[in-house]
Design a protein around this motif. Structure first.
Motif, short mmCIF file in Angstrom:
data_model
loop_
_atom_site.label_atom_id
_atom_site.label_comp_id
_atom_site.label_asym_id
_atom_site.label_seq_id
_atom_site.Cartn_x
_atom_site.Cartn_y
_atom_site.Cartn_z
N CYS A 3 0.87 -1.21 0.03
CA CYS A 3 0.07 0.13 0.00
C CYS A 3 0.83 1.18 0.04
CB CYS A 3 -0.83 0.14 1.20
SG CYS A 3 -2.35 -1.10 1.32
N LEU A 4 0.34 2.34 -0.59
CA LEU A 4 1.17 3.64 -0.39
C LEU A 4 1.36 3.93 0.62
CD1 LEU A 4 2.07 6.06 -1.93
CD2 LEU A 4 -0.36 6.81 -1.93
N GLU A 5 0.42 3.75 1.69
CA GLU A 5 0.78 4.22 3.03
C GLU A 5 2.11 3.67 3.58
OE1 GLU A 5 -1.60 3.83 7.04
OE2 GLU A 5 -2.70 5.23 5.71
N GLN A 6 2.40 2.52 3.20
CA GLN A 6 3.44 1.81 3.74
C GLN A 6 4.87 2.08 3.11
OE1 GLN A 6 3.19 -0.33 6.42
NE2 GLN A 6 1.45 0.70 6.34
N LEU A 7 4.67 2.98 2.17
CA LEU A 7 5.89 3.26 1.16
C LEU A 7 6.21 4.88 1.59
CD1 LEU A 7 5.31 1.37 -1.90
CD2 LEU A 7 6.96 0.97 -0.23
N ALA A 8 5.12 5.69 1.72
CA ALA A 8 5.36 7.06 1.66
C ALA A 8 4.64 7.90 2.89
CB ALA A 8 4.64 7.80 0.42
N SER A 9 4.00 7.38 3.91
CA SER A 9 3.76 8.15 5.08
C SER A 9 5.07 8.48 5.78
CB SER A 9 3.04 7.09 6.01
OG SER A 9 3.79 6.04 6.49
N GLY A 10 4.73 9.23 6.85
CA GLY A 10 6.14 9.76 7.54
C GLY A 10 6.52 8.45 8.48
N THR A 11 5.57 7.69 8.79
CA THR A 11 6.27 6.46 9.52
C THR A 11 7.04 5.97 8.47
OG1 THR A 11 4.31 6.48 11.01
CG2 THR A 11 5.70 4.44 10.86
N ALA A 57 21.77 12.82 18.21
CA ALA A 57 21.48 12.21 19.41
C ALA A 57 20.30 12.81 20.13
CB ALA A 57 22.97 12.30 20.36
N ASP A 58 19.96 13.98 19.91
CA ASP A 58 18.66 14.88 20.81
C ASP A 58 17.54 14.69 19.99
OD1 ASP A 58 19.64 16.32 18.93
OD2 ASP A 58 19.65 18.26 19.99
N ALA A 59 17.38 14.12 18.90
CA ALA A 59 16.29 14.00 18.15
C ALA A 59 15.57 12.81 17.82
CB ALA A 59 16.70 14.57 16.84
N ALA A 60 14.34 12.54 17.68
CA ALA A 60 13.64 11.46 17.48
C ALA A 60 13.62 11.07 15.94
CB ALA A 60 12.17 11.56 17.87
N PRO A 61 13.55 9.85 15.65
CA PRO A 61 13.90 9.45 14.40
C PRO A 61 12.24 9.61 13.72
CG PRO A 61 13.48 7.40 15.47
CD PRO A 61 13.47 8.65 16.49
N THR A 62 12.21 10.71 13.27
CA THR A 62 10.77 11.10 12.54
C THR A 62 11.15 11.46 11.15
OG1 THR A 62 10.68 13.62 13.33
CG2 THR A 62 9.93 12.03 14.75
N ALA A 63 9.85 11.69 10.14
CA ALA A 63 10.17 12.01 8.78
C ALA A 63 10.53 13.62 8.82
CB ALA A 63 8.70 12.03 8.12
N ALA A 64 10.23 14.40 9.81
CA ALA A 64 11.01 15.73 9.79
C ALA A 64 12.29 15.68 9.82
CB ALA A 64 10.29 16.46 10.82
N THR A 65 12.82 14.77 10.94
CA THR A 65 14.28 14.78 11.08
C THR A 65 15.12 13.99 10.08
OG1 THR A 65 13.63 14.04 13.37
CG2 THR A 65 16.12 13.99 12.88
N VAL A 66 14.34 13.15 9.29
CA VAL A 66 14.80 12.68 7.84
C VAL A 66 15.14 13.81 7.02
CG1 VAL A 66 14.53 11.05 6.31
CG2 VAL A 66 14.03 10.14 8.36
N GLY A 119 1.44 16.43 7.69
CA GLY A 119 2.86 16.83 8.11
C GLY A 119 3.96 16.56 7.27
N VAL A 120 4.04 15.43 6.55
CA VAL A 120 5.14 14.90 5.63
C VAL A 120 5.35 16.33 4.53
CG1 VAL A 120 6.37 13.64 4.05
CG2 VAL A 120 5.07 12.58 6.21
N ALA A 121 4.24 16.72 4.11
CA ALA A 121 4.29 17.73 3.03
C ALA A 121 5.14 19.08 3.61
CB ALA A 121 2.84 18.22 2.50
N GLN A 122 5.44 19.23 4.92
CA GLN A 122 6.12 20.44 5.41
C GLN A 122 7.41 20.27 4.97
OE1 GLN A 122 3.91 22.71 6.98
NE2 GLN A 122 2.48 21.25 6.32
N ALA A 123 7.82 19.00 4.59
CA ALA A 123 9.16 18.92 4.11
C ALA A 123 9.74 19.78 2.78
CB ALA A 123 9.63 17.71 3.90
N GLY A 124 8.41 20.16 2.03
CA GLY A 124 8.67 21.25 0.98
C GLY A 124 9.22 20.58 -0.21
N GLU A 125 10.45 21.01 -0.82
CA GLU A 125 10.84 20.48 -1.99
C GLU A 125 11.72 19.07 -1.76
OE1 GLU A 125 10.46 21.48 -5.41
OE2 GLU A 125 8.86 22.35 -4.27
#
Length: 326
Positions: free
Chosen positions: A186-194, A209-218, A261-267
């Motif tokens: 499914c698309l969700e399993q390939l492109a969601s923030g998770t 070290a001070d950050a969680a492994p999130t899509a924003a951090t990536v 939220g993932v769209a906040q990554a912009g370009e």
């Protein structure tokens, strides 16, 4: 003179938001809390109740003209029940009934449940990037992925309220990852923030070290030049492009709007998405399809829930709900 005000809830895997929205589509009050997505059904409902309590202190609350609820799906608009894939404790949960029974919900107000991405589409069509557009796909890319369709100038929610649920289109037919919905690839399993964070971690990327492994951090790492982080976003962009191209081939689109939220990554997200879309959308009527970020940001679901609850329509276009709620 009294001003029309509508109550709105937007329930997703990360946050539960509530708002009061005026007839012009402006938020006049807002509340939010984290979603206890792995909690019990009653813990989830307690979080919803806390947001309602917060909204109820505003003087406009007692005179709301309707109450719309946008929820991660699947939903059943006719019964007001929800079964969000990313909230395991809610299966056929009677959300509309429970909200109606809340002691601070004014008598006579009937909550109406729609899918969160359907609400986002309604909001962006009412006051955002899809305003004035006749045919659009609006997507929420966050903890999960959902979508809503504007067809012939109207919101098309489908008989159950789930039309456009693009996150559960299979885009990997080579034994892709298993999805909680029961399918694979499914698309969700390939492109969601998770999924973006999980793929980056699996490739050897590590957050600071001070950050969680999130899509924003990536995304931060990708902008800093980390090839593993960039590859995670490229993979997500390719999957999104495949699903968008398939949708455009089915219903013909003028525009695609991507929020969440993932769209906040912009370009970092949009550049690979558009590049891959050029490879997938090759038919004359799908080529050069514009893909824009949502204008209403994370408030699109709240504004769209208010549209579903009966907010007056803009001059161009209409908003239609399933026949059972027309």
């Amino acid at each position: 003179m009294d001003t029309l005000v509508f109550g709105a809830l937007d329930i997703g895997g990360t946050k539960i938001a509530g708002g009061l929205v005026d007839a012009d589509g402006r938020l006049v009050a807002r509340s939010q809390c984290a979603t206890p997505a792995r909690g019990t059904a009653e813990e989830m409902m307690a979080a919803v109740a806390a947001v309602l309590d917060d909204l109820a202190v505003h003087p406009e609350w007692e005179s709301i003209s309707g109450l719309g609820i946008a929820s991660a799906g699947p939903v059943a608009t006719a019964t007001g029940t929800v079964s969000p894939v990313n909230i395991p404790a809610w299966r056929a949960f009677p959300l509309a009934d429970r909200v109606r029974a809340h002691p601070r919900v004014p008598l006579g107000v009937e909550p109406l449940v729609v899918g969160d991405a359907v609400a986002m589409a309604a909001g962006e069509h009412r006051a955002g990037a899809a305003r004035g557009v006749d045919n659009a796909l609006c997507m929420v890319v966050s903890t999960g992925i959902g979508g809503g369709l504007i067809l012939n100038g109207s919101l098309y929610a489908g008989p159950s309220g789930n039309a456009g649920h693009i996150g559960h289109i299979s885009v990997d037919h080579t034994g892709g990852p298993a999805c909680p919905c029961g399918a694979r690839g499914c698309l969700e399993q390939l492109a969601s923030g998770t999924a973006i964070a999980a793929h980056a971690l699996a490739s050897g990327w590590e957050p600071p070290a001070d950050a969680a492994p999130t899509a924003a951090t990536v995304a931060d790492a990708a902008r800093a030049g980390d090839p593993r982080a960039a590859a995670a976003y490229d993979r997500a962009g390719r999957a999104l492009a495949a699903a968008i191209a398939a949708t455009a081939a089915l219903v013909e689109l003028d525009l695609v709007v991507v929020g969440g939220g993932v769209a906040q990554a912009g370009e970092t997200l949009f550049a690979p998405l558009r590049r891959h879309l050029a490879d997938y959308a090759t038919l004359d009527f799908t080529r050069d399809l514009p893909v824009l970020p949502a204008l209403l940001s994370t408030d699109a679901g709240l504004i769209g829930a208010a549209v579903a609850a009966g907010m007056p329509r803009p001059e161009r276009g209409t908003t239609e709900l399933p026949a059972s709620h027309a």
